[in-house]
Design a protein around this motif. Structure first.
Motif, short mmCIF file in Angstrom:
data_model
loop_
_atom_site.label_atom_id
_atom_site.label_comp_id
_atom_site.label_asym_id
_atom_site.label_seq_id
_atom_site.Cartn_x
_atom_site.Cartn_y
_atom_site.Cartn_z
N PRO A 75 0.79 -1.25 0.00
CA PRO A 75 0.00 0.00 0.00
C PRO A 75 0.82 1.29 0.00
O PRO A 75 0.40 2.28 -0.61
N TRP A 76 1.94 1.31 0.69
CA TRP A 76 2.67 2.55 0.90
C TRP A 76 3.67 2.77 -0.23
O TRP A 76 4.76 2.21 -0.24
N LYS A 77 3.25 3.57 -1.22
CA LYS A 77 4.04 3.82 -2.42
C LYS A 77 4.27 5.32 -2.59
O LYS A 77 3.38 6.12 -2.30
N VAL A 78 5.43 5.68 -3.10
CA VAL A 78 5.70 7.07 -3.49
C VAL A 78 6.47 7.06 -4.80
O VAL A 78 7.11 6.06 -5.16
N ASP A 79 6.41 8.17 -5.54
CA ASP A 79 7.25 8.27 -6.73
C ASP A 79 8.61 8.83 -6.33
O ASP A 79 8.88 9.07 -5.15
N VAL A 80 9.48 9.04 -7.29
CA VAL A 80 10.86 9.43 -6.98
C VAL A 80 10.93 10.78 -6.29
O VAL A 80 11.90 11.07 -5.59
N SER A 81 9.92 11.62 -6.45
CA SER A 81 9.94 12.93 -5.80
C SER A 81 9.30 12.90 -4.43
O SER A 81 9.29 13.90 -3.72
N GLY A 82 8.74 11.72 -4.04
CA GLY A 82 8.11 11.60 -2.73
C GLY A 82 6.64 11.92 -2.74
O GLY A 82 5.99 11.89 -1.70
N ALA A 83 6.06 12.22 -3.90
CA ALA A 83 4.65 12.54 -3.96
C ALA A 83 3.82 11.26 -4.04
O ALA A 83 4.32 10.19 -4.37
N LEU A 84 2.53 11.37 -3.73
CA LEU A 84 1.65 10.21 -3.81
C LEU A 84 1.34 9.92 -5.27
O LEU A 84 1.03 10.81 -6.04
N ASN A 85 1.41 8.64 -5.64
CA ASN A 85 1.18 8.29 -7.05
C ASN A 85 0.77 6.83 -7.13
O ASN A 85 1.53 5.97 -6.70
N ILE B 251 6.41 2.90 -8.54
CA ILE B 251 6.97 1.57 -8.31
C ILE B 251 7.85 1.54 -7.08
O ILE B 251 8.42 0.51 -6.76
N ASN B 252 7.98 2.66 -6.39
CA ASN B 252 8.83 2.71 -5.21
C ASN B 252 8.00 2.46 -3.95
O ASN B 252 7.13 3.26 -3.60
N ASN B 253 8.27 1.36 -3.26
CA ASN B 253 7.61 1.05 -2.00
C ASN B 253 8.43 1.61 -0.84
O ASN B 253 9.66 1.61 -0.89
N VAL B 254 7.74 2.12 0.18
CA VAL B 254 8.41 2.64 1.37
C VAL B 254 7.78 2.02 2.60
O VAL B 254 6.69 1.44 2.54
N MET B 255 8.45 2.13 3.73
CA MET B 255 7.89 1.65 4.98
C MET B 255 6.73 2.57 5.38
O MET B 255 6.70 3.75 5.01
N PRO B 256 5.77 2.05 6.13
CA PRO B 256 4.59 2.86 6.46
C PRO B 256 4.92 4.20 7.09
O PRO B 256 4.29 5.22 6.77
N TRP B 257 5.90 4.24 7.99
CA TRP B 257 6.25 5.49 8.66
C TRP B 257 7.01 6.47 7.76
O TRP B 257 7.22 7.61 8.12
N GLN B 258 7.40 6.01 6.56
CA GLN B 258 8.06 6.89 5.60
C GLN B 258 7.08 7.49 4.60
O GLN B 258 7.47 8.31 3.76
N TYR B 259 5.82 7.11 4.69
CA TYR B 259 4.81 7.62 3.77
C TYR B 259 4.61 9.12 4.02
O TYR B 259 4.57 9.55 5.19
N PRO B 260 4.49 9.92 2.97
CA PRO B 260 4.44 11.38 3.14
C PRO B 260 3.39 11.87 4.12
O PRO B 260 3.63 12.84 4.84
N THR B 261 2.22 11.24 4.16
CA THR B 261 1.16 11.71 5.05
C THR B 261 0.99 10.82 6.28
O THR B 261 -0.02 10.92 6.98
N GLY B 262 1.96 9.95 6.54
CA GLY B 262 1.87 9.06 7.69
C GLY B 262 1.29 7.71 7.32
O GLY B 262 0.73 7.52 6.23
N PRO B 263 1.39 6.73 8.22
CA PRO B 263 0.98 5.35 7.89
C PRO B 263 -0.53 5.13 7.84
O PRO B 263 -0.99 4.19 7.19
#
Length: 331
Positions: free
Chosen positions: A276-286, A290-302
């Motif tokens: 579920p927790w994905k961001v693009d290379v600029s860190g925006a929601l998209n 294809i970039n997965n991050v840990m929940p606490w790294q999601y821009p708006t929180g987990p």
């Protein structure tokens, strides 16, 4: 692969359930056909999302063996069947031979989902990706556990096949996406490849379209009723389907446990795609990132409450679908 399994006396095995060579002709009542239609809708909804397979839904819902049998019965022998009876009786014999009532109800359900849900799911993928990916993540996790429980007598071969499937799915999910504008011949080819993936549990046909750069074009065509694109893709899918299902039928009827281990590995590996927790290379929601991050790294929180709640809903729904499929098979 391991050798074909021998069924226990008086106890039908999964391989027997999928041995479609002697499948009887079904005389479904309206209630059963409505159930097929609803399961088709579930398959269609899953196929719209890149990373989720309609074949997985068919397997969980208990209609996979019937679907493979019906599709693999379509071939050159239909002309011989028609000639034996001729006229209206010939058409009726072909209809029964290919289990056309079942296929028609299933197809209507799939088409209904594509016609009614394509725009909604596209909107959610673009604007609320965390919500829809959380729901399908829970659905896929539950599917993996359900299918793992179907694999009996684990051995080195089946563990190896599961691992191969998992690694392959992770590798496919990590491939770069193509962004070229697809032509009609290219869409025909993409449809033929995607349908082979779509019928396999664990491999998402829509994700294959995404990899091939055809997903947006197909989804937009469905949303805007662009018949030239839709008919081209459907022709490609029909071609790929007829060439593929016979081999799949042979594998499932003779090496069900080994094949199921491989397919379950595919499904487990697809969790990388539906994380579920994905961001693009600029860190925006998209939703297509294809970039997965840990929940606490999601821009708006987990968003723990929302995401875990939707995961549980997805898991409960697929468990209910599995229960319904098993109950239907016993009737």
């Amino acid at each position: 692969m391991t050798a074909p399994q021998s069924p226990r006396p008086n106890q039908p095995s999964a391989a027997q359930l999928l041995d479609t060579s002697t499948a009887p002709v079904r005389n479904d009542n309206p209630k059963q056909l409505l159930g097929v239609y609803l399961k088709g809708m579930a398959m269609g909804a899953a196929d719209i999302v890149p990373g989720v397979s309609g074949g997985t839904i068919a397997l969980i819902a208990g209609i996979y063996e019937r679907l493979i049998n019906a599709l693999s019965s379509i071939g050159p022998n239909l002309w011989q069947i028609f000639r034996q009876e001729g006229g209206i009786k010939g058409f009726a014999a072909i209809w029964r031979h290919v289990d056309a009532t079942f296929l028609l109800c299933l197809l209507l359900g799939i088409v209904t989902s594509f016609a009614t849900l394509a725009g909604i799911i596209k909107h959610l993928l673009d604007n609320q990706p965390l919500l829809i990916w959380s729901f399908f993540f829970g659905l896929v996790v539950a599917t993996v556990f359900i299918l793992l429980s179907e694999i009996k007598h684990w051995n080195i071969g089946r563990v190896a096949l599961f691992t191969i499937g998992l690694i392959t799915a992770v590798g496919v999910s990590s491939l770069p996406l193509l962004a070229a504008t697809p032509s009609l011949p290219y869409l025909f080819f993409a449809g033929a490849i995607a349908i082979c993936a779509m019928i396999l549990p664990g491999i998402s046909g829509s994700f294959i379209l995404l990899l091939l750069g055809a997903y947006d074009a197909v989804l937009e065509a469905v949303d805007t009723m662009n018949l030239s694109v839709i008919l081209t893709v459907v022709a490609g899918m029909a071609t790929g389907l007829l060439l593929f299902t016979r081999a799949l039928k042979w594998l499932l009827s003779r090496y069900y446990q080994a094949t199921l281990a491989l397919l379950t590995g595919f499904i487990a590996g697809s969790l990388v795609k539906v994380w579920p927790w994905k961001v693009d290379v600029s860190g925006a929601l998209n939703s297509e990132a294809i970039n997965n991050v840990m929940p606490w790294q999601y821009p708006t929180g987990p968003h723990w409450v929302t995401t875990i709640g939707l995961m549980l809903i997805g898991a409960v729904l697929v468990s209910l679908l599995s229960w319904w499929g098993n109950r239907t098979n016993r009737v």
